[in-house]
Scaffold this active site. Structure first.
Site, PDB file in Angstrom:
ATOM      1  N   ASN A  36      25.790  35.053  77.871  1.00  0.00           N
ATOM      2  CA  ASN A  36      27.057  34.871  78.597  1.00  0.00           C
ATOM      3  C   ASN A  36      27.373  36.076  79.486  1.00  0.00           C
ATOM      4  O   ASN A  36      28.539  36.445  79.648  1.00  0.00           O
ATOM      5  CB  ASN A  36      28.199  34.631  77.601  1.00  0.00           C
ATOM      6  N   SER A  37      26.345  36.687  80.053  1.00  0.00           N
ATOM      7  CA  SER A  37      26.594  37.818  80.962  1.00  0.00           C
ATOM      8  C   SER A  37      25.383  38.005  81.857  1.00  0.00           C
ATOM      9  O   SER A  37      24.327  37.419  81.598  1.00  0.00           O
ATOM     10  CB  SER A  37      26.888  39.093  80.169  1.00  0.00           C
ATOM     11  N   ALA A  82      28.272  40.916  69.889  1.00  0.00           N
ATOM     12  CA  ALA A  82      27.471  39.755  70.286  1.00  0.00           C
ATOM     13  C   ALA A  82      27.956  38.500  69.572  1.00  0.00           C
ATOM     14  O   ALA A  82      28.050  38.470  68.346  1.00  0.00           O
ATOM     15  CB  ALA A  82      25.990  40.008  69.986  1.00  0.00           C
ATOM     16  N   SER A 125      39.193  38.460  65.393  1.00  0.00           N
ATOM     17  CA  SER A 125      40.171  37.884  66.319  1.00  0.00           C
ATOM     18  C   SER A 125      41.446  37.516  65.582  1.00  0.00           C
ATOM     19  O   SER A 125      41.409  37.136  64.398  1.00  0.00           O
ATOM     20  CB  SER A 125      39.556  36.621  66.929  1.00  0.00           C
ATOM     21  N   TYR A 150      34.838  28.215  66.221  1.00  0.00           N
ATOM     22  CA  TYR A 150      34.790  29.623  66.638  1.00  0.00           C
ATOM     23  C   TYR A 150      35.624  30.492  65.688  1.00  0.00           C
ATOM     24  O   TYR A 150      35.170  31.522  65.196  1.00  0.00           O
ATOM     25  CB  TYR A 150      35.304  29.761  68.083  1.00  0.00           C
ATOM     26  N   LYS A 154      34.653  33.726  62.765  1.00  0.00           N
ATOM     27  CA  LYS A 154      35.251  35.057  62.581  1.00  0.00           C
ATOM     28  C   LYS A 154      35.727  35.228  61.140  1.00  0.00           C
ATOM     29  O   LYS A 154      35.519  36.258  60.506  1.00  0.00           O
ATOM     30  CB  LYS A 154      36.432  35.254  63.547  1.00  0.00           C
ATOM     31  N   PHE A 179      43.935  40.702  69.850  1.00  0.00           N
ATOM     32  CA  PHE A 179      44.858  39.668  70.313  1.00  0.00           C
ATOM     33  C   PHE A 179      44.301  39.126  71.637  1.00  0.00           C
ATOM     34  O   PHE A 179      43.169  38.660  71.655  1.00  0.00           O
ATOM     35  CB  PHE A 179      46.301  40.200  70.263  1.00  0.00           C
ATOM     36  N   VAL A 218      50.496  24.846  83.436  1.00  0.00           N
ATOM     37  CA  VAL A 218      51.078  25.545  82.286  1.00  0.00           C
ATOM     38  C   VAL A 218      51.142  24.531  81.149  1.00  0.00           C
ATOM     39  O   VAL A 218      51.765  23.467  81.286  1.00  0.00           O
ATOM     40  CB  VAL A 218      52.491  26.075  82.622  1.00  0.00           C
ATOM     41  N   ASP A 297      47.408  24.937  70.255  1.00  0.00           N
ATOM     42  CA  ASP A 297      48.153  26.141  70.639  1.00  0.00           C
ATOM     43  C   ASP A 297      49.331  26.362  69.705  1.00  0.00           C
ATOM     44  O   ASP A 297      50.011  25.407  69.317  1.00  0.00           O
ATOM     45  CB  ASP A 297      48.708  26.012  72.071  1.00  0.00           C
TER      46      ASP A 297
HETATM   47  P1  NAD Z   1      31.432  37.929  76.199  1.00  0.00           P
HETATM   48  O1  NAD Z   1      30.844  36.565  76.101  1.00  0.00           O
HETATM   49  O2  NAD Z   1      31.809  38.433  77.545  1.00  0.00           O
HETATM   50  O3  NAD Z   1      30.438  38.998  75.545  1.00  0.00           O
HETATM   51  C1  NAD Z   1      29.602  38.685  74.451  1.00  0.00           C
HETATM   52  C2  NAD Z   1      28.202  39.175  74.797  1.00  0.00           C
HETATM   53  O4  NAD Z   1      27.344  38.873  73.683  1.00  0.00           O
HETATM   54  C3  NAD Z   1      27.609  38.461  76.022  1.00  0.00           C
HETATM   55  O5  NAD Z   1      27.098  39.430  76.917  1.00  0.00           O
HETATM   56  C4  NAD Z   1      26.492  37.587  75.448  1.00  0.00           C
HETATM   57  O6  NAD Z   1      25.412  37.475  76.340  1.00  0.00           O
HETATM   58  C5  NAD Z   1      26.137  38.336  74.177  1.00  0.00           C
HETATM   59  N1  NAD Z   1      25.566  37.522  73.099  1.00  0.00           N
HETATM   60  C6  NAD Z   1      26.042  36.351  72.568  1.00  0.00           C
HETATM   61  N2  NAD Z   1      25.248  35.960  71.554  1.00  0.00           N
HETATM   62  C7  NAD Z   1      24.261  36.891  71.434  1.00  0.00           C
HETATM   63  C8  NAD Z   1      23.141  37.049  70.569  1.00  0.00           C
HETATM   64  N3  NAD Z   1      22.847  36.155  69.624  1.00  0.00           N
HETATM   65  N4  NAD Z   1      22.360  38.122  70.742  1.00  0.00           N
HETATM   66  C9  NAD Z   1      22.612  39.046  71.710  1.00  0.00           C
HETATM   67  N5  NAD Z   1      23.648  38.949  72.551  1.00  0.00           N
HETATM   68  C10 NAD Z   1      24.473  37.888  72.406  1.00  0.00           C
HETATM   69  O7  NAD Z   1      32.679  37.972  75.196  1.00  0.00           O
HETATM   70  P2  NAD Z   1      33.796  39.086  75.025  1.00  0.00           P
HETATM   71  O8  NAD Z   1      35.088  38.526  75.504  1.00  0.00           O
HETATM   72  O9  NAD Z   1      33.333  40.378  75.535  1.00  0.00           O
HETATM   73  O10 NAD Z   1      33.892  39.125  73.440  1.00  0.00           O
HETATM   74  C11 NAD Z   1      33.161  40.063  72.671  1.00  0.00           C
HETATM   75  C12 NAD Z   1      33.421  39.785  71.198  1.00  0.00           C
HETATM   76  O11 NAD Z   1      34.820  39.857  70.956  1.00  0.00           O
HETATM   77  C13 NAD Z   1      32.976  38.406  70.736  1.00  0.00           C
HETATM   78  O12 NAD Z   1      32.464  38.497  69.435  1.00  0.00           O
HETATM   79  C14 NAD Z   1      34.259  37.617  70.746  1.00  0.00           C
HETATM   80  O13 NAD Z   1      34.232  36.545  69.847  1.00  0.00           O
HETATM   81  C15 NAD Z   1      35.261  38.670  70.318  1.00  0.00           C
HETATM   82  N6  NAD Z   1      36.647  38.368  70.736  1.00  0.00           N
HETATM   83  C16 NAD Z   1      36.910  38.096  72.046  1.00  0.00           C
HETATM   84  C17 NAD Z   1      38.209  37.759  72.429  1.00  0.00           C
HETATM   85  C18 NAD Z   1      38.530  37.421  73.867  1.00  0.00           C
HETATM   86  O14 NAD Z   1      39.576  36.819  74.105  1.00  0.00           O
HETATM   87  N7  NAD Z   1      37.707  37.802  74.848  1.00  0.00           N
HETATM   88  C19 NAD Z   1      39.239  37.706  71.466  1.00  0.00           C
HETATM   89  C20 NAD Z   1      38.932  38.014  70.152  1.00  0.00           C
HETATM   90  C21 NAD Z   1      37.625  38.335  69.787  1.00  0.00           C
HETATM   91  N1  UFG Z   2      47.478  28.504  79.193  1.00  0.00           N
HETATM   92  C1  UFG Z   2      48.037  27.698  80.176  1.00  0.00           C
HETATM   93  N2  UFG Z   2      47.222  27.217  81.148  1.00  0.00           N
HETATM   94  C2  UFG Z   2      45.885  27.497  81.194  1.00  0.00           C
HETATM   95  C3  UFG Z   2      45.330  28.328  80.191  1.00  0.00           C
HETATM   96  C4  UFG Z   2      46.168  28.809  79.198  1.00  0.00           C
HETATM   97  O1  UFG Z   2      49.224  27.430  80.160  1.00  0.00           O
HETATM   98  O2  UFG Z   2      45.186  27.006  82.100  1.00  0.00           O
HETATM   99  C5  UFG Z   2      48.360  29.044  78.146  1.00  0.00           C
HETATM  100  C6  UFG Z   2      47.965  28.589  76.757  1.00  0.00           C
HETATM  101  O3  UFG Z   2      48.543  27.352  76.457  1.00  0.00           O
HETATM  102  C7  UFG Z   2      48.505  29.743  75.918  1.00  0.00           C
HETATM  103  C8  UFG Z   2      48.370  30.959  76.833  1.00  0.00           C
HETATM  104  O4  UFG Z   2      48.251  30.454  78.143  1.00  0.00           O
HETATM  105  O5  UFG Z   2      49.859  29.523  75.670  1.00  0.00           O
HETATM  106  C9  UFG Z   2      47.157  31.815  76.511  1.00  0.00           C
HETATM  107  O6  UFG Z   2      46.001  30.981  76.464  1.00  0.00           O
HETATM  108  P1  UFG Z   2      44.525  31.566  76.435  1.00  0.00           P
HETATM  109  O7  UFG Z   2      43.589  30.400  76.429  1.00  0.00           O
HETATM  110  O8  UFG Z   2      44.351  32.583  77.493  1.00  0.00           O
HETATM  111  O9  UFG Z   2      44.470  32.364  75.057  1.00  0.00           O
HETATM  112  P2  UFG Z   2      44.693  31.844  73.556  1.00  0.00           P
HETATM  113  O10 UFG Z   2      45.855  32.603  73.020  1.00  0.00           O
HETATM  114  O11 UFG Z   2      44.746  30.391  73.449  1.00  0.00           O
HETATM  115  O12 UFG Z   2      43.310  32.271  72.847  1.00  0.00           O
HETATM  116  C10 UFG Z   2      42.771  33.564  72.956  1.00  0.00           C
HETATM  117  C11 UFG Z   2      41.258  33.506  72.920  1.00  0.00           C
HETATM  118  C12 UFG Z   2      40.790  33.081  71.580  1.00  0.00           C
HETATM  119  C13 UFG Z   2      41.384  33.931  70.515  1.00  0.00           C
HETATM  120  C14 UFG Z   2      42.879  33.910  70.622  1.00  0.00           C
HETATM  121  C15 UFG Z   2      43.524  34.809  69.611  1.00  0.00           C
HETATM  122  O13 UFG Z   2      40.772  32.591  73.867  1.00  0.00           O
HETATM  123  O14 UFG Z   2      39.387  33.250  71.509  1.00  0.00           O
HETATM  124  O15 UFG Z   2      43.256  34.344  71.909  1.00  0.00           O
HETATM  125  O16 UFG Z   2      43.014  36.084  69.734  1.00  0.00           O
HETATM  126  F1  UFG Z   2      41.024  33.465  69.307  1.00  0.00           F
END
Ligand code: NAD
Ligand code: UFG
Length: 341
Positions: A36-37, A82, A125, A150, A154, A179, A218, A297
């Site tokens: 995913n990058s 990852a 998360s 997902y 976690k 968050f 929204v 949500d």
């Molecule tokens: P991201 O997808 O941008 O980064 C994850 C990276 O891990 C990617 O570069 C992907 O290529 C790599 N990857 C996935 N599976 C792999 C594997 N098996 N081996 C090696 N590389 C692998 O995501 P992010 O937003 O940077 O999130 C990083 C971590 O934080 C994740 O574990 C995600 O679940 C967690 N997290 C993210 C959020 C969010 O909102 N972004 C919130 C809470 C937790």
């Molecule tokens: N929202 C909209 N329109 C959109 C997208 C989102 O109104 O097109 C609203 C959602 O309903 C929510 C808020 O914007 O009220 C935030 O939504 P996000 O999808 O940006 O984030 P979430 O809080 O739903 O989820 C995120 C991550 C999850 C993580 C969670 C808690 O996507 O991976 O925060 O950490 F688990």
């Protein structure tokens, strides 16, 4: 100089964390399978930091391939980012999520044990708090019934790591519950680069602001919140990155065992407030309509930051305006996202 293995270090949060680690004097080795990058991130990290990092294109579920990373480097700590993270996709392909996320965490633990690496920071998360709206969430709040595969990965990995720590009493493990990470590096060179149409609010707003998408929907304005839209705890990704440096430092200076911290700002921002802040940052209105609620949500979600402040010495520095202006800079400098490899 201590060396940190950053799995998933080419991704959104991982790449920002690489910079914070570098700025704090750590050496970094990155392991990422590019699921995913894009490799362009490595070039940009080099521009920002003025140096290369050792990069391994490796699947962290592949024990043999990942063992090469441990074999070739003296790793002091691991930050395990990852994983796959798209909530909707996890409902469609749950087995891929369970095998990738849980498989990679287990493989990392096995190799840490084999190579005697003691310090592990794991990306958890706020999703583990489930459907509860008993805010603010403290680290003692009950972990809930997750609403998607997902979230369960976690939840399950947290448990696996606790069990691992019991079996290996010298392990030091820090679970970080993020968050809502948003924003981008001040250079505008790295940021969140989702494939296809974004699911999350900030990448979506950015694309509407930039003219790539027509309008934002929204999801619901009839929630029991001050303006009827959902409240979330948005945290600047650079703050979040710095939280990981604090976590590594914490592990270095504390006894073995498992510790747990929320990483948030402690402040809830509504969707309407987020739109208004983004309009201020980009200087023009964001086209939006009000639609139905999105299934799964919750109305409100924000962190108690007390424990992270007191024990970790972590306090977020950036506010919602900073988050929006950095998103907007990233969007305007990279309107199509990063080039494919
Ligand atoms: P991201 O997808 O941008 O980064 C994850 C990276 O891990 C990617 O570069 C992907 O290529 C790599 N990857 C996935 N599976 C792999 C594997 N098996 N081996 C090696 N590389 C692998 O995501 P992010 O937003 O940077 O999130 C990083 C971590 O934080 C994740 O574990 C995600 O679940 C967690 N997290 C993210 C959020 C969010 O909102 N972004 C919130 C809470 C937790
Ligand atoms: N929202 C909209 N329109 C959109 C997208 C989102 O109104 O097109 C609203 C959602 O309903 C929510 C808020 O914007 O009220 C935030 O939504 P996000 O999808 O940006 O984030 P979430 O809080 O739903 O989820 C995120 C991550 C999850 C993580 C969670 C808690 O996507 O991976 O925060 O950490 F688990």
């Amino acid at each position: 100089m201590a060396t940190v293995l950053v799995t998933g270090g080419n991704g959104y949060i991982g790449s920002h964390t690489v910079i914070s680690l570098f700025e704090s004097g750590y050496d970094v080795v990155i392991a990422d399978n590019l699921a995913n990058s894009k490799m362009e991130v490595q070039k940009r990290l080099k521009t920002i930091c003025g140096r290369d990092f050792k990069f391994y294109k490796v699947d962290c579920c592949d024990e043999k391939a990942l063992s090469v990373v441990f074999e070739e480097n003296r790793i002091d700590s691991v930050i395990h980012f990852a994983g796959l993270k798209a909530v909707g996709e996890s409902v469609r392909i749950p087995l891929d999520y369970y095998s990738n996320n849980i498989g990679s965490a287990i493989t990392v633990c096995k190799l840490m044990k084999k190579y005697g690496v003691k310090n592990l920071v794991f990306s958890s998360s706020a999703t583990v708090y489930g459907m509860s709206e008993d805010v603010p969430f403290t680290e003692e709040s009950p972990v809930g019934i997750c609403t998607n595969p997902y979230g369960w990965t976690k939840w399950m990995i947290e448990q696996i790591l606790r069990d691992f720590a019991v079996s290996e009493p010298s392990m030091k493990i820090c679970l970080l519950r993020y968050f809502n990470p948003v924003g981008a590096h001040e250079s505008g060179l790295i940021g969140e680069d989702p494939r296809g149409i974004p699911n999350n609010l900030f990448p979506y707003i950015s694309k509407v602001a930039g003219g790539t998408l027509e309008k934002l929907t929204v999801f619901g304005d009839d929630y029991d919140t001050p303006d009827g839209t959902c409240l979330r705890d948005y945290i600047h990704v650079v703050d979040l990155a710095e939280g990981h440096v604090k976590a590594i430092q914490y592990l270095d200076s504390h006894d073995a065992g498992v510790c747990l911290f929320n990483l948030g700002t402690g402040k809830g921002t509504s969707v309407k407030e987020a739109i208004a802040a983004f309009e201020k940052a980009c200087g023009h209105p964001i086209n939006h309509v009000f639609g139905d609620r999105r299934p799964g949500d919750i109305a409100v979600c924000y962190a108690s930051t007390e424990k992270a402040e007191k024990d970790l010495g972590f306090k977020a520095r950036y506010n919602i305006d900073d988050m929006c202006s950095s998103c907007w800079k990233w969007q305007t400098m990279n309107p199509e996202g990063l080039a494919d490899d």
